[in-house]
Enzyme design. Structure first.
Site, short mmCIF file in Angstrom:
data_model
loop_
_atom_site.label_atom_id
_atom_site.label_comp_id
_atom_site.label_asym_id
_atom_site.label_seq_id
_atom_site.Cartn_x
_atom_site.Cartn_y
_atom_site.Cartn_z
N ASN A 188 -2.39 -7.24 -0.07
CA ASN A 188 -3.42 -6.88 -1.06
C ASN A 188 -4.51 -7.94 -0.99
O ASN A 188 -4.34 -9.07 -1.47
CB ASN A 188 -2.78 -6.83 -2.45
CG ASN A 188 -3.79 -6.56 -3.56
OD1 ASN A 188 -4.99 -6.69 -3.39
ND2 ASN A 188 -3.27 -6.21 -4.74
N HIS A 233 -8.04 1.21 -4.01
CA HIS A 233 -7.68 -0.20 -3.85
C HIS A 233 -6.23 -0.31 -3.41
O HIS A 233 -5.33 0.28 -4.03
CB HIS A 233 -7.90 -0.94 -5.17
CG HIS A 233 -7.22 -2.26 -5.23
ND1 HIS A 233 -7.43 -3.25 -4.30
CD2 HIS A 233 -6.29 -2.76 -6.10
CE1 HIS A 233 -6.67 -4.30 -4.59
NE2 HIS A 233 -5.98 -4.02 -5.68
N CYS A 253 -10.65 -6.45 -7.79
CA CYS A 253 -10.26 -5.28 -7.02
C CYS A 253 -11.23 -4.11 -7.16
O CYS A 253 -11.19 -3.18 -6.36
CB CYS A 253 -8.86 -4.86 -7.41
SG CYS A 253 -7.67 -6.23 -7.34
#
Length: 344
Positions: free
Chosen positions: A300, A270, A120
């Site tokens: 995500n 993120h 990430c």
């Protein structure tokens, strides 16, 4: 001899690609039987996740994203001097997936290429590498591809992660630009490997090779089911890490930049989940209108969440030339990274 003006690295263009497969909250409501579709959306900020097909790899998604970038006419494959491929779901242990993509995309054979095994925080790490390549004169055009297929690591009966992750890729062109000030940077980076076991796929590498035992699915006290070959996340510990380190990283970045927080036009962190991001926004006292939530239709997507949000914000006309954007990635490792970007 006449001195030559030093070029600055700048983000030129983004292009994104999502696989055709979709996982909706309604499907999760039926499969998991724990929460309603509305409650999943309220908690995570996600309504639909993109899911790669069996046999569809991160390189396939990255290839499609790069092809979209080239089709816009912003540059040709022959213009790329360096390819960076960021993923934690590579096609093979070896060779590097970047090498496969160099050939598949038709890039020059004098083009450098390597993989970054980052999650990430990977997009920001990639920006840092690209800036170094360009501003030291090694390259003028760097193609940064972020791509992950985390859903392949997720056990369908593990409610702790299945509601969150989706698959996607983004291709970002970073090029040389004549400018008096930095257009990417400053940066902050951080690593705390003591938290590695809190977000991990235990089996599959050389430390813990795949076997019949690692494939065995176990049920855990919280009702989740997974094997050692599946993704494991200790959500409580990861949340604690993020709330401990990310606000400090943002403050350090502002100090390096030399301007107060109200001079930042947009904050793109993120896109982990809505609950976590709202806590970060409140902790940093960031106005809601400057803080981006951009995961509802894709989930995500790990290394691609920031460039996806940047592209969507630009398409909507919310981000304009001259705007200052703070980007911060954080997660698996533990790893975190932040940078300031001036939009061209």
């Amino acid at each position: 001899m006449k001195s030559r003006t030093k070029a600055k690295a700048a983000i030129k263009f983004h292009s994104c690609h999502f696989p055709d497969g979709k996982l909706t909250n309604e499907q999760l409501e039926r499969d998991l039987g724990l929460w309603s579709a509305a409650k999943i959306l309220d908690r995570t900020g996600i309504a639909v996740r993109s899911v790669a097909a069996p046999g569809e790899c991160a390189s396939d998604l990255g290839f499609a994203a790069a092809q979209k970038l080239f089709s816009q006419g912003v540059c040709a494959p022959s213009d790329i001097d360096f390819l960076l491929f960021c993923s934690q779901s590579p096609d093979y242990f070896l060779p590097a997936t970047a090498c496969l993509l160099q050939h598949r995309l038709g890039l020059r054979t004098d083009c450098g290429a390597f993989d970054l095994n980052q999650g990430c925080s990977g997009f920001v790490y990639g920006l840092g590498v690209a800036k170094g390549l360009i501003e030291t004169g090694v390259a003028r055009n760097v193609l940064l591809i972020t791509a992950d297929t985390y859903t392949k690591y997720v056990n369908p009966k593990d409610h702790t992660v299945r509601t969150l992750f989706g698959d996607a890729a983004a291709a970002t062109l970073i090029g040389a630009e004549e400018a008096d000030t930095d257009l990417i940077g400053p940066f902050v980076f951080g690593t705390d490997g003591s938290g590695a076991d809190n977000l991990i796929v235990h089996a599959g590498g050389m430390r813990h090779p795949i076997s019949n035992e690692t494939a065995l699915v176990r049920e855990y006290p919280d009702g989740s089911r997974r094997s050692l070959q599946n993704l494991y996340m200790n959500g409580r510990e990861v949340l604690s890490f993020v709330l401990r380190e990310v606000p400090k990283a943002a403050d350090q970045l502002l100090s390096k930049w030399g301007c107060p927080i109200d001079q930042v036009d947009h904050f793109i962190f993120h896109q982990a989940n809505k609950f976590l991001l709202e806590q970060l926004r409140n902790e940093l006292n960031i106005p809601a209108g400057k803080f981006w939530l951009q995961m509802e239709t894709c989930g995500n997507t790990v290394s691609s969440t920031i460039p996806i949000a940047l592209q969507n914000a630009s398409k909507q006309g919310a981000i304009r030339s001259g705007d200052n954007v703070m980007v911060v990635g954080f997660g698996v490792g533990y790893s975190w990274a932040g940078a300031m970007i001036t939009i061209q």
